[in-house]
Design a protein around this motif. Structure first.
Motif, mmCIF file in Angstrom:
data_model
loop_
_atom_site.group_PDB
_atom_site.id
_atom_site.type_symbol
_atom_site.label_atom_id
_atom_site.label_comp_id
_atom_site.label_asym_id
_atom_site.label_seq_id
_atom_site.Cartn_x
_atom_site.Cartn_y
_atom_site.Cartn_z
ATOM 1 N N SER A 85 0.215 20.205 14.639
ATOM 2 C CA SER A 85 0.201 19.018 13.981
ATOM 3 C C SER A 85 0.225 17.971 14.186
ATOM 4 C CB SER A 85 1.857 18.874 13.778
ATOM 5 O OG SER A 85 2.241 18.488 14.983
ATOM 6 N N GLY A 86 -0.511 17.454 14.984
ATOM 7 C CA GLY A 86 -0.961 16.168 16.240
ATOM 8 C C GLY A 86 -2.296 16.547 15.947
ATOM 9 N N ILE A 87 -3.268 17.271 15.250
ATOM 10 C CA ILE A 87 -4.834 17.678 15.054
ATOM 11 C C ILE A 87 -4.750 17.342 14.008
ATOM 12 C CG2 ILE A 87 -6.858 19.576 15.435
ATOM 13 C CD1 ILE A 87 -5.942 18.416 18.779
ATOM 14 N N GLY A 105 -2.972 7.166 22.248
ATOM 15 C CA GLY A 105 -1.386 6.426 21.703
ATOM 16 C C GLY A 105 -0.399 6.363 20.519
ATOM 17 N N LYS A 106 -1.589 7.083 19.636
ATOM 18 C CA LYS A 106 -1.367 6.810 18.008
ATOM 19 C C LYS A 106 -1.040 8.570 17.519
ATOM 20 C CE LYS A 106 -3.740 5.416 14.720
ATOM 21 N NZ LYS A 106 -5.368 5.819 13.595
ATOM 22 N N ILE A 107 -1.853 9.230 18.219
ATOM 23 C CA ILE A 107 -1.229 10.549 18.490
ATOM 24 C C ILE A 107 -0.117 11.307 18.871
ATOM 25 C CG2 ILE A 107 -1.714 12.787 19.231
ATOM 26 C CD1 ILE A 107 -4.802 12.039 17.998
ATOM 27 N N THR A 108 0.486 10.397 20.275
ATOM 28 C CA THR A 108 1.807 10.427 21.233
ATOM 29 C C THR A 108 2.549 10.231 19.818
ATOM 30 O OG1 THR A 108 0.202 10.248 23.035
ATOM 31 C CG2 THR A 108 2.838 10.497 23.051
ATOM 32 N N THR A 109 2.602 8.533 19.240
ATOM 33 C CA THR A 109 3.793 8.223 17.946
ATOM 34 C C THR A 109 4.298 9.188 17.277
ATOM 35 O OG1 THR A 109 2.652 6.249 19.140
ATOM 36 C CG2 THR A 109 4.317 6.290 16.873
ATOM 37 N N PHE A 154 -7.129 17.032 25.475
ATOM 38 C CA PHE A 154 -5.394 17.127 24.649
ATOM 39 C C PHE A 154 -5.259 17.581 24.178
ATOM 40 C CE2 PHE A 154 -3.394 13.617 21.640
ATOM 41 C CZ PHE A 154 -2.184 12.997 23.325
ATOM 42 N N TYR A 155 -3.728 17.970 24.832
ATOM 43 C CA TYR A 155 -3.064 18.882 23.563
ATOM 44 C C TYR A 155 -2.138 18.368 22.853
ATOM 45 C CZ TYR A 155 -5.716 21.168 27.312
ATOM 46 O OH TYR A 155 -7.270 21.977 27.981
#
Length: 83
Positions: free
Chosen positions: A34-36, A67-71, A29-30
């Motif tokens: 910033s998402g990491i 879902g939280k990371i994608t949001t 999952f990439y």
């Protein structure tokens, strides 16, 4: 929008949001650096690098966390000029 980028499935909104791919022993999952960084404590049990998290195939993928990371990435990209 769904598309293929870097040869793997990608969700796109004002730029790439997240990429994902299945491998022999994990799901990659990439969400980018910033998402990491924003979810580092919640990702501590997984193999991570600057912009990648690897979920082993022998454990359930934490869909709520994805879902939280994608949001988070949608909100981040919403602040960008449309490209």
């Amino acid at each position: 929008t769904e598309k293929i980028s870097y040869g793997i499935p990608t969700f796109f909104y004002n730029g790439n949001l997240v990429h994902f791919a299945a491998f022999k022993a994990h799901v990659g999952f990439y969400p980018g650096a910033s998402g990491i960084a924003a979810f580092l404590p919640e990702l501590s049990g997984y193999a991570i690098s600057k912009g990648t998290v690897r979920f082993p195939l022998n454990t359930p993928v934490p869909l709520a966390l994805l879902g939280k990371i994608t949001t988070f990435r949608v909100q981040e990209n919403s602040r960008r000029d449309a490209t």
